[in-house]
Motif scaffolding. Structure first.
Motif, PDB file in Angstrom:
ATOM      1  N   TYR A  76      45.409  87.947  76.728  1.00 46.51           N
ATOM      2  CA  TYR A  76      45.109  86.809  75.863  1.00 46.51           C
ATOM      3  C   TYR A  76      44.032  85.915  76.484  1.00 46.51           C
ATOM      4  O   TYR A  76      43.197  85.340  75.766  1.00 46.51           O
ATOM      5  N   GLN A  77      44.019  85.796  77.798  1.00 49.30           N
ATOM      6  CA  GLN A  77      43.002  84.961  78.456  1.00 49.30           C
ATOM      7  C   GLN A  77      41.602  85.500  78.173  1.00 49.30           C
ATOM      8  O   GLN A  77      40.667  84.743  77.872  1.00 49.30           O
ATOM      9  N   ARG A  78      41.475  86.818  78.250  1.00 51.41           N
ATOM     10  CA  ARG A  78      40.172  87.442  77.978  1.00 51.41           C
ATOM     11  C   ARG A  78      39.757  87.214  76.531  1.00 51.41           C
ATOM     12  O   ARG A  78      38.587  86.909  76.249  1.00 51.41           O
ATOM     13  N   LEU A  79      40.711  87.315  75.597  1.00 47.81           N
ATOM     14  CA  LEU A  79      40.406  87.123  74.184  1.00 47.81           C
ATOM     15  C   LEU A  79      39.970  85.685  73.897  1.00 47.81           C
ATOM     16  O   LEU A  79      39.073  85.440  73.080  1.00 47.81           O
ATOM     17  N   VAL A  80      40.617  84.737  74.564  1.00 49.66           N
ATOM     18  CA  VAL A  80      40.254  83.327  74.370  1.00 49.66           C
ATOM     19  C   VAL A  80      38.795  83.095  74.745  1.00 49.66           C
ATOM     20  O   VAL A  80      38.035  82.460  74.003  1.00 49.66           O
ATOM     21  N   ILE A  81      38.389  83.595  75.901  1.00 52.17           N
ATOM     22  CA  ILE A  81      37.001  83.409  76.342  1.00 52.17           C
ATOM     23  C   ILE A  81      36.043  84.088  75.376  1.00 52.17           C
ATOM     24  O   ILE A  81      35.037  83.496  74.950  1.00 52.17           O
ATOM     25  N   ASN A  83      36.389  84.801  72.251  1.00 52.29           N
ATOM     26  CA  ASN A  83      36.351  84.159  70.937  1.00 52.29           C
ATOM     27  C   ASN A  83      35.566  82.854  70.949  1.00 52.29           C
ATOM     28  O   ASN A  83      35.080  82.411  69.909  1.00 52.29           O
ATOM     29  N   HIS A  84      35.437  82.246  72.108  1.00 49.87           N
ATOM     30  CA  HIS A  84      34.743  80.956  72.179  1.00 49.87           C
ATOM     31  C   HIS A  84      33.275  81.084  72.573  1.00 49.87           C
ATOM     32  O   HIS A  84      32.586  80.072  72.697  1.00 49.87           O
ATOM     33  N   ARG A  85      32.787  82.290  72.737  1.00 50.71           N
ATOM     34  CA  ARG A  85      31.382  82.469  73.088  1.00 50.71           C
ATOM     35  C   ARG A  85      30.522  82.502  71.824  1.00 50.71           C
ATOM     36  O   ARG A  85      29.841  83.455  71.521  1.00 50.71           O
ATOM     37  N   LEU A 100      33.580  73.700  74.183  1.00 54.15           N
ATOM     38  CA  LEU A 100      34.179  75.025  74.261  1.00 54.15           C
ATOM     39  C   LEU A 100      33.150  76.132  74.436  1.00 54.15           C
ATOM     40  O   LEU A 100      33.298  77.003  75.298  1.00 54.15           O
ATOM     41  N   THR A 101      32.101  76.131  73.601  1.00 54.76           N
ATOM     42  CA  THR A 101      31.145  77.236  73.659  1.00 54.76           C
ATOM     43  C   THR A 101      30.366  77.231  74.970  1.00 54.76           C
ATOM     44  O   THR A 101      30.042  78.292  75.517  1.00 54.76           O
ATOM     45  N   HIS A 102      30.053  76.056  75.471  1.00 58.38           N
ATOM     46  CA  HIS A 102      29.322  75.961  76.743  1.00 58.38           C
ATOM     47  C   HIS A 102      30.164  76.500  77.893  1.00 58.38           C
ATOM     48  O   HIS A 102      29.702  77.306  78.713  1.00 58.38           O
ATOM     49  N   LEU A 103      31.402  76.040  77.947  1.00 60.32           N
ATOM     50  CA  LEU A 103      32.272  76.429  79.057  1.00 60.32           C
ATOM     51  C   LEU A 103      32.695  77.886  78.980  1.00 60.32           C
ATOM     52  O   LEU A 103      32.975  78.510  80.011  1.00 60.32           O
ATOM     53  N   ALA A 104      32.739  78.442  77.775  1.00 53.67           N
ATOM     54  CA  ALA A 104      33.084  79.857  77.643  1.00 53.67           C
ATOM     55  C   ALA A 104      32.041  80.742  78.314  1.00 53.67           C
ATOM     56  O   ALA A 104      32.380  81.797  78.875  1.00 53.67           O
ATOM     57  N   GLU A 105      30.783  80.344  78.272  1.00 52.48           N
ATOM     58  CA  GLU A 105      29.728  81.142  78.900  1.00 52.48           C
ATOM     59  C   GLU A 105      29.849  81.123  80.422  1.00 52.48           C
ATOM     60  O   GLU A 105      29.572  82.126  81.090  1.00 52.48           O
ATOM     61  N   VAL A 106      30.251  79.980  80.975  1.00 50.66           N
ATOM     62  CA  VAL A 106      30.470  79.909  82.418  1.00 50.66           C
ATOM     63  C   VAL A 106      31.634  80.809  82.807  1.00 50.66           C
ATOM     64  O   VAL A 106      31.553  81.587  83.769  1.00 50.66           O
ATOM     65  N   ALA A 107      32.730  80.705  82.039  1.00 52.25           N
ATOM     66  CA  ALA A 107      33.901  81.532  82.320  1.00 52.25           C
ATOM     67  C   ALA A 107      33.592  83.015  82.173  1.00 52.25           C
ATOM     68  O   ALA A 107      34.108  83.852  82.921  1.00 52.25           O
ATOM     69  N   ALA A 108      32.736  83.353  81.214  1.00 50.55           N
ATOM     70  CA  ALA A 108      32.368  84.756  81.018  1.00 50.55           C
ATOM     71  C   ALA A 108      31.704  85.323  82.265  1.00 50.55           C
ATOM     72  O   ALA A 108      32.001  86.444  82.705  1.00 50.55           O
TER      73      ALA A 108
END
Length: 487
Positions: free
Chosen positions: A77-82, A84-86, A147-155
Motif C-alpha cells: 500500500y505504501q508503494r501505491l500511495v506514492i 498515485n500521488h505522482r 502531495l505531488t511535490h513530495l511524492a516525487e522526492v519519495a519516488a
C-alpha cells in the motif's frame, strides 16, 4: 556550495535554516531529534498492533477513508500511495527549491509528529548531503499538503522517479547508486507520512521571502537615486518626508526602516543643502515611499513569522502525538495563514509597483525635451514597458486562495498556497524590472542635467547603472543587467 552544517535538534528549525540548506549546507540529525523520531515511530507501531482504524495507516485515503487496508497489504500500500500521488506537471523546480522542500519535510520529521523511522529521516538527510536533486514538477499541489511535490522526492528515495546529477536527468535508482546510497522500502504509515506536509510552500516560500527582504533595501536606494535625479532638474526632491520625525510620528517599524535606508543613501547629498530652492512637497508616489515600502517590509516580516511557525509545527495528518500515545486525525495541513500572508505580500508589491511606475512617468516627462533633441540614452518606450509590468502586477495581486474547487467528497477546501507563492515570485520579478527601469530613467536624467548624485549610497548605484547603459545593449538585455546591478 557552503561548508555550513545545519543540525536539526530540539530547537525548532527556522527560515534561515531552510535557506542555508537550500544554499548547500549539510544536514545532521541531532540526538534530540533522533529521540523524537523514535518516540513518534513507537506510537505508530503500537497503533499497528492495536489494529484500530487509523487514517492512512490501515485505511485508504481521501474518499476511501473508511475502507480498511489488510495487514498483508500494508507494505504494498505504501508503494501505491506514492505512485498515485505522482500527478504533478509543468516545469521542474530549481535545485534550491527542491533542497528547501526536502529540508522542510525532514524538519517536520524531527518535530515528532510524523511517525517515520529514523532510517527514513536519515535517507532524506543523505539525499541532501549527496546533492541529489529529484525532478519535481512545479504544478499539482493545491496547498492541502504539497502531495505531488513530495511524492516525487519519495519516488527517488524508493528507487523510482528521476533526478538531476550535474544537470543531467537520470533514473532515481541510478542517482542513488552514483552517491553510494540504497533505495529505501517504506514501512506502514510512511507512504502517507512523507506526503503530509506543505513542504514546498514552506521551503520555497522561505527562499522567496528571504530574497525579497534584501531587495527592499535596493528598491529604497533606487528611490533615493530618483530623488537626486528630479532634484537635479528642478526644485523637486524634498527630504522632509523621509525624516526620522515623520517616521517616529507614525511609529511603524517598516516605515522607519525604509526611511532610514533612504536617508543613509542620501547622506551628504546636495538635496539637503539649506540654501536649495525646494518644493513644499513632492507628489505622493515620491514622499510616501517609506509608508509604501514599509508596508511591504511588515508584510514580509509576517510572512517569515508564518513560515517559522510552519517549520516548527507538527502539521502531519494523522498527527502522531507522543504525549498521549495516539494517532489523531486533524487539519494542521491547512496552510491558510501562510497562504494569506503570501497574498498580502503580493498586494503590497502591487502598491510598490504602482508608485514606481508613477515616478518613472515623472522622470520620463522630465526627459521629454532632451529626448526630442536626441540627448537621451534610454529608449522612451521603456516607460511603456513599465506600464505593462504594472498592469501584470496588479492582475497578480488578485486573490489566488479563493480559487479552490472540491476535489472529492471530503477534500472540499484547500489553501492554494503554492499558487499564491508562484504568483508572488512572478510579482517580485516584475517589481525588479520596474526598479531597474526607474534607475535607468534617473541615471539618464542626471546625465542630461550634467549632474552626478552626491549621496553616500546613490553614487555607487549611478556608477553601476551608467556603466550598464554605456554598453549600448538592447533594452531587453539592459533591464536584467540593471536588475542584477542594483540588487
Amino acid at each position: 556550495m557552503t561548508a555550513e552544517i545545519v543540525t536539526l535538534g530540539a530547537d525548532a528549525p527556522t527560515t534561515a535554516d531552510l535557506v542555508a540548506i537550500a544554499d548547500g549546507a549539510r544536514v545532521e540529525i541531532g540526538p534530540d531529534a533522533r529521540q523524537a523520531i523514535e518516540a513518534s515511530r513507537a506510537v505508530v507501531e503500537a497503533a499497528i498492533a492495536d489494529g484500530l482504524p487509523v487514517y492512512g495507516l490501515n485505511t485508504r485515503l481521501g474518499a476511501g477513508r473508511d475502507d480498511r487496508v489488510g495487514d498483508d497489504e500494508l507494505l504494498d500500500y505504501q508503494r501505491l500511495v506514492i505512485a498515485n500521488h505522482r500527478g504533478g506537471v509543468g516545469e521542474a523546480l530549481g535545485e534550491r527549491q527542491v533542497r528547501a522542500l526536502i529540508a522542510a519535510r525532514l524538519s517536520g520529521f524531527t518535530r515528532g509528529g510524523a511517525g517515520v523511522r529514523i532510517e527514513l529521516a536519515q535517507a532524506y538527510a543523505d539525499l541532501l548531503n549527496a546533492n541529489i536533486h529529484p525532478v519535481v514538477p512545479a504544478r499539482g499541489s493545491v496547498g492541502a499538503a504539497d502531495l505531488t511535490h513530495l511524492a516525487e522526492v519519495a519516488a527517488v528515495l524508493t528507487g523510482g522517479g528521476r533526478a538531476f546529477i550535474d544537470g543531467v536527468v537520470v533514473p532515481g535508482e541510478e542517482a542513488l547508486t552514483a552517491a553510494g546510497l540504497e533505495p529505501i522500502v517504506l514501512a506502514p504509515h510512511e507512504g502517507l507520512a512523507v506526503l503530509s506536509s506543505n513542504a514546498y510552500s514552506v521551503g520555497a516560500g522561505a527562499l522567496v521571502l528571504s530574497a525579497l527582504a534584501r531587495r527592499v533595501d535596493a528598491w529604497d536606494s533606487v528611490v533615493a537615486l530618483t530623488l537626486e535625479a528630479v532634484g537635479s532638474a528642478g526644485p523637486a526632491g524634498n527630504l522632509t518626508a523621509f525624516s526620522a520625525e515623520i517616521a517616529d510620528a507614525r511609529g511603524g517599524a517598516g516605515q522607519r526602516s525604509s526611511a532610514g535606508v533612504i536617508r543613509a543613501a542620501l547622506l551628504g547629498s546636495a538635496l539637503a543643502a539649506s540654501d536649495r530652492s525646494v518644493t513644499v512637497q513632492d507628489p505622493i508616489a515620491f514622499r510616501t515611499v517609506p509608508q509604501i515600502h514599509g508596508a511591504l517590509r511588515e508584510a514580509l516580516d509576517h510572512g517569515v513569522h508564518e513560515i517559522d511557525l510552519e517549520v516548527a509545527a507538527r502539521s502531519d495528518n494523522p498527527l502522531v502525538d507522543v504525549g498521549t500515545g495516539r494517532m489523531i486525525s486533524g487539519g494542521n495541513f491547512q496552510a491558510i495563514p501562510l497562504a494569506l500572508a503570501l497574498e498580502n505580500i503580493r498586494l503590497a508589491l502591487a502598491h510598490v509597483a504602482s508608485a514606481s511606475e508613477r515616478r518613472i512617468s515623472a522622470l520620463s516627462g522630465a526627459l521629454t525635451t532632451a529626448r526630442r533633441e536626441g540627448r537621451t540614452r534610454v529608449p522612451g518606450l521603456l516607460a511603456y514597458s513599465a506600464a505593462a509590468a504594472l498592469a501584470e502586477v496588479r492582475q497578480l495581486a488578485a486573490p489566488a486562495t479563493l480559487g479552490v474547487t472540491t476535489l472529492s467528497g471530503v477534500e472540499d477546501h484547500a489553501s492554494l498556497a503554492p499558487l499564491a507563492l508562484q504568483l508572488l515570485e512572478r510579482s517580485a520579478a516584475l517589481v525588479d524590472e520596474l526598479a531597474a527601469i526607474e534607475a535607468l530613467h534617473a541615471v539618464d536624467l542626471l546625465r542630461v542635467t550634467d549632474a552626478r548624485p552626491t549621496g553616500a549610497g546613490t553614487g555607487p548605484i549611478f556608477a553601476g547603472v551608467d556603466e550598464a547603459v554605456a554598453a549600448g545593449i538592447p533594452a531587453a538585455d539592459l533591464v536584467p543587467l540593471v536588475v542584477a546591478t542594483i540588487r
